[in-house]
Design an enzyme around this catalytic site. Structure first.
Site, PDB file in Angstrom:
ATOM      1  N   LYS A 174       0.829  -1.194   0.000  1.00 12.58           N
ATOM      2  CA  LYS A 174       0.000   0.000   0.000  1.00 12.58           C
ATOM      3  C   LYS A 174       0.871   1.255   0.000  1.00 12.58           C
ATOM      4  CE  LYS A 174      -3.805  -1.881   2.803  1.00 12.58           C
ATOM      5  NZ  LYS A 174      -4.948  -1.619   1.897  1.00 12.58           N
ATOM      6  N   ARG A 180     -10.841 -11.129   1.411  1.00 15.26           N
ATOM      7  CA  ARG A 180     -11.784 -12.088   0.823  1.00 15.26           C
ATOM      8  C   ARG A 180     -11.245 -13.513   0.876  1.00 15.26           C
ATOM      9  NH1 ARG A 180     -11.614  -8.576  -4.487  1.00 15.26           N
ATOM     10  NH2 ARG A 180     -11.227  -7.099  -2.783  1.00 15.26           N
TER      11      ARG A 180
END
Length: 493
Positions: free
Chosen positions: A268, A342
């Site tokens: 990130k 997920r």
């Protein structure tokens, strides 16, 4: 804080501060009818200042004309716009003012004859007061040690005592969620969360099971294993069971708990990466719910499942291009290691459905930045495979004022995560429908069970654009705890 019901006439109540609500435009002051004319004149003058606007406060000295030392008036807006959050918000403002005044006791008059049920108002009052007094000062040298006793002035009713107890337990669940969600990553690892769960189980007589790294690998939890393998802080799968419903099918609640998310190899940007301590909020919500469910002794079966990892870049990390096998047996092509939530949720969802054969599956996750783009920072995304479940959650949301918005999920979205080399890929097509394609990945983990997914990326902590609410001080919000407890309450009636 000690909270009691009090049936005393408000004008005869001995207290440091007597609190009353006042409406906008009509200037109706609830509960102070027949008050001494001198004080009434002071109230009239005071109303010119606050005009009954929501959250505006005025303090009046009673000059010993009544037992209460002071009267606090707080606006609740126009009567026709009173909502299921009005008294929570206004009561939060009361609590903050009481804290500033440093008094040790106060009383709040419960309004009669509004469009809301008295029990709903009392719940809102207690939640607003308790949550607004929360302060995360664990790491500050100077602690804020404030406590005051609260009397809820309302007509005598057996229901009120139950409502007060329930509201306190729910507030405790939210506060517990906030406390652990606010913890920094160096103080809260997957093992730390597992220890919190063990403590909850011991205190509240729940069944607890923790899967460690080797058990996860042997058990076929490919998503959790892959995401967690890059960190020295090993992954855990946390399971809590509240079994008070006999042979009834349980409700399974799953929460994503990435105790810190760097993005892994798909690193990130550095800006705001510190906020990724909040990537565990979904799991913290589940722990808060389980705490409250057990303390409320709800006559149902509820299972809380929290997959917990730390997503770090290292020589051991999983990579873009990897293909992993999930607990369901399906394979996933990894295109972005920052789409990790997920993967761990898919394992937990499949496990929860296979082992517990539940009535319903609910999951919470700070899953996608795309949800913030779509809905902002005050509304959670909701995706489901069951229309009735969507309706039930929407009704619960309307009661607790934790706002949700139903997003679609059809075959077009499911096709967006198809992979050329595996059963699916862990990201969709570009930036399009990012929240929904993430939910589509989760849908692949649930075969037949009614399921609802909440993307809480925008609402799990206070961010730029978050509405000012006194009961949501800066940091984690505990979103979802009250929502699900309201849903469960209706399921026990």
């Amino acid at each position: 804080m000690k909270i009691i019901q009090d049936t005393t006439n408000p004008l005869k109540k001995q207290t440091s501060v007597l609190c009353a609500y006042v409406t906008e435009k009509t200037n109706q002051v609830f509960g102070l009818e027949g008050i001494n004319p001198k004080i009434k004149n002071a109230i009239t003058e005071s109303l010119k200042e606050i005009e009954g606007k929501l959250g505006k406060i005025s303090i009046i000295n009673t000059y010993d004309l009544i037992p209460a030392k002071r009267i606090l008036l707080v606006g609740i807006g126009t009567k026709e716009k009173i909502s299921n959050d009005t008294f929570r918000f206004a009561s939060g403002k009361i609590a903050q003012k009481i804290k500033d005044m440093k008094v040790k006791d106060f009383a709040i008059i419960v309004p009669q004859k509004t469009q809301l049920k008295q029990t709903s108002i009392i719940s809102q009052i207690i939640e607003g007061v308790r949550l607004s007094l929360f302060s995360f000062d664990k790491y500050k040298k100077e602690k804020i040690n404030f406590s005051a006793n609260l009397a809820i002035i309302a007509p005598n009713s057996k229901d009120i005592t139950k409502v007060i107890k329930r509201a306190q337990i729910i507030s405790d669940g939210v506060i517990f969620t906030k406390e652990i969600a606010n913890l920094p990553p160096n103080e809260c690892t997957p093992i730390t969360l597992a220890n919190f769960a063990k403590d909850l189980a011991n205190k509240n007589k729940m069944k607890c099971r923790i899967f460690d790294k080797s058990q996860l690998k042997r058990g076929g939890f490919g998503g959790i294993t892959a995401v967690g393998q890059g960190s020295k802080n090993e992954p855990r799968l946390i399971i809590l069971e509240h079994n008070k419903g006999g042979n009834k099918k349980p409700i399974v609640i799953v929460g994503k708990a990435v105790t810190f998310d760097t993005g892994g190899i798909s690193l990130k940007p550095g800006e705001k990466m510190d906020e990724m301590k909040f990537d565990k909020c979904g799991g913290c919500t589940v722990l808060g719910i389980m705490k409250a469910v057990s303390e409320l002794q709800l006559p149902i079966n509820v299972v809380g499942i929290v997959p917990s990892v730390e997503n770090m870049p290292s020589g051991e990390s999983y990579r873009p291009g990897d293909i992993i096998k999930l607990y369901s047996g399906k394979t996933a092509e990894i295109l972005n290691t920052d789409a990790e939530g997920r993967l761990i949720l898919a394992d937990a969802l499949s496990y929860g459905e296979k082992i517990y054969k539940p009535k319903t599956i609910i999951d919470f996750a700070t899953l996608t930045g795309a949800c913030i783009v779509a809905l902002g920072t005050n509304v959670a995304g909701m995706v489901s495979n069951n229309e009735n479940l969507v309706k039930e959650m929407t009704l619960a949301s309307n009661e607790t004022y934790e706002e949700v918005w139903h997003l679609p999920l059809n075959e077009d979205y499911m096709s967006m995560i198809k992979s050329d080399v595996a059963d699916m890929k862990n990201v969709g097509i570009g930036r399009a429908a990012g929240t929904i394609t993430a939910a589509a990945f989760l849908q692949n983990a649930v075969e037949k069970t009614p399921w609802v997914h909440f993307d809480i990326a925008g609402v799990a902590w206070t961010q730029t654009g978050t509405k000012e609410k006194p009961y949501n001080p800066k940091g984690a919000t505990g979103f979802g705890v009250r929502l699900i407890l309201e849903y469960l309450r209706k399921n026990t009636q």
